[in-house]
Scaffold this active site. Structure first.
Site, PDB file in Angstrom:
ATOM      1  N   GLY A   1       0.767  -1.231   0.000  1.00 22.94           N
ATOM      2  CA  GLY A   1       0.000   0.000   0.000  1.00 22.94           C
ATOM      3  C   GLY A   1       0.797   1.280   0.000  1.00 22.94           C
ATOM      4  O   GLY A   1       0.238   2.346  -0.207  1.00 22.94           O
ATOM      5  N   ASP A   2       2.108   1.213   0.224  1.00 19.92           N
ATOM      6  CA  ASP A   2       2.924   2.435   0.260  1.00 19.92           C
ATOM      7  C   ASP A   2       4.347   2.110  -0.176  1.00 19.92           C
ATOM      8  O   ASP A   2       5.308   2.460   0.497  1.00 19.92           O
ATOM      9  CB  ASP A   2       2.911   3.035   1.674  1.00 19.92           C
ATOM     10  CG  ASP A   2       3.532   4.424   1.720  1.00 19.92           C
ATOM     11  OD1 ASP A   2       3.571   5.115   0.676  1.00 19.92           O
ATOM     12  OD2 ASP A   2       4.004   4.825   2.799  1.00 19.92           O
ATOM     13  N   LEU A   3       4.482   1.447  -1.301  1.00 18.05           N
ATOM     14  CA  LEU A   3       5.805   1.031  -1.765  1.00 18.05           C
ATOM     15  C   LEU A   3       6.520   2.191  -2.454  1.00 18.05           C
ATOM     16  O   LEU A   3       6.089   2.669  -3.494  1.00 18.05           O
ATOM     17  CB  LEU A   3       5.688  -0.162  -2.713  1.00 18.05           C
ATOM     18  CG  LEU A   3       7.002  -0.787  -3.120  1.00 18.05           C
ATOM     19  CD1 LEU A   3       7.738  -1.358  -1.909  1.00 18.05           C
ATOM     20  CD2 LEU A   3       6.766  -1.889  -4.140  1.00 18.05           C
TER      21      LEU A   3
ATOM     22  N   ASN B   1      10.770   2.914   1.477  1.00 20.94           N
ATOM     23  CA  ASN B   1      10.291   1.729   2.172  1.00 20.94           C
ATOM     24  C   ASN B   1      10.962   0.445   1.693  1.00 20.94           C
ATOM     25  O   ASN B   1      10.516  -0.652   2.020  1.00 20.94           O
ATOM     26  CB  ASN B   1       8.772   1.603   2.016  1.00 20.94           C
ATOM     27  CG  ASN B   1       8.054   2.743   2.703  1.00 20.94           C
ATOM     28  OD1 ASN B   1       8.560   3.304   3.666  1.00 20.94           O
ATOM     29  ND2 ASN B   1       6.900   3.093   2.207  1.00 20.94           N
TER      30      ASN B   1
END
Length: 154
Positions: free
Chosen positions: A87-89, A93
C-alpha cells in the site's frame, strides 16, 4: 486514539506473521515509548533504497540494480501470496542490507486483502506518498471508498 491503537496492533499482527528474506523481520514490540507500541527490527546498514542509489550510483553494475529490483519483486510476490497489499511502496520503504540485498519495510498501510470478502477498503483520503500512489486510487471521489489490490503495489 483507541482506533489508531487497534490499527497498529493489527498491522503488527500482519507484519509478525511475515517470514521471507525480502521482508524486514519484526523481532518484537516495546510498549514503554508512549501511547503506541515501538516495533523492534534489525538495523539495515545501507538504509533506504533512495539514499543507497544516490551514494552508490557510479559503483552499481546493471546486475546489482537488477538484483535490487528482483528482491523488491520477490518481496511483493511473497506479500501478495499471503494476501497482503503493502500500500505504500516507495524507495524509502525498501531497505538495503550490508550485503546489497533489498527488503521491504514500513507496512503502515498494509492490509489483509481477504478481510472484506476479497477487497480491502480505506475510507477517507489517500494515505502514503501521493507521488507514488497507484493512478486508479486517485480517480475515487472523497465520498467513495478506496479499494487496495495487489495491482496497486505494482
Amino acid at each position: 486514539m483507541r482506533k489508531n491503537s487497534r490499527r497498529v496492533r493489527r498491522e503488527l499482527k500482519v507484519w509478525g506473521r511475515l517470514k521471507h528474506d525480502t521482508i524486514l523481520p519484526l523481532w518484537g514490540v516495546a510498549t514503554d515509548f508512549g501511547p503506541y507500541p515501538a516495533m523492534i527490527c534489525p538495523w539495515v546498514e545501507n538504509g533506504a533504497l533512495t539514499g543507497y542509489l544516490e551514494r552508490q550510483e557510479s559503483s552499481l553494475s546493471s546486475h546489482d540494480k537488477f538484483s535490487l529490483l528482483n528482491d523488491v519483486a520477490l518481496g511483493l510476490q511473497y506479500l501478495h501470496s499471503k494476501s497482503v497489499v503493502h500500500g505504500d511502496l516507495t524507495g524509502s520503504n525498501v531497505l538495503i542490507y550490508g550485503n546489497g540485498r533489498a527488503c521491504l519495510a514500513d507496512f503502515g498501510l498494509s492490509t489483509i486483502i481477504l478481510e472484506f470478502v476479497g477487497t480491502s477498503y480505506f475510507t477517507s483520503s489517500i494515505r502514503g506518498n501521493v507521488r507514488w500512489v497507484a493512478a486508479e486510487l486517485c480517480e475515487v471521489s472523497e465520498e467513495d471508498e478506496l479499494s487496495l489490490s495487489p495491482e496497486c503495489d505494482i
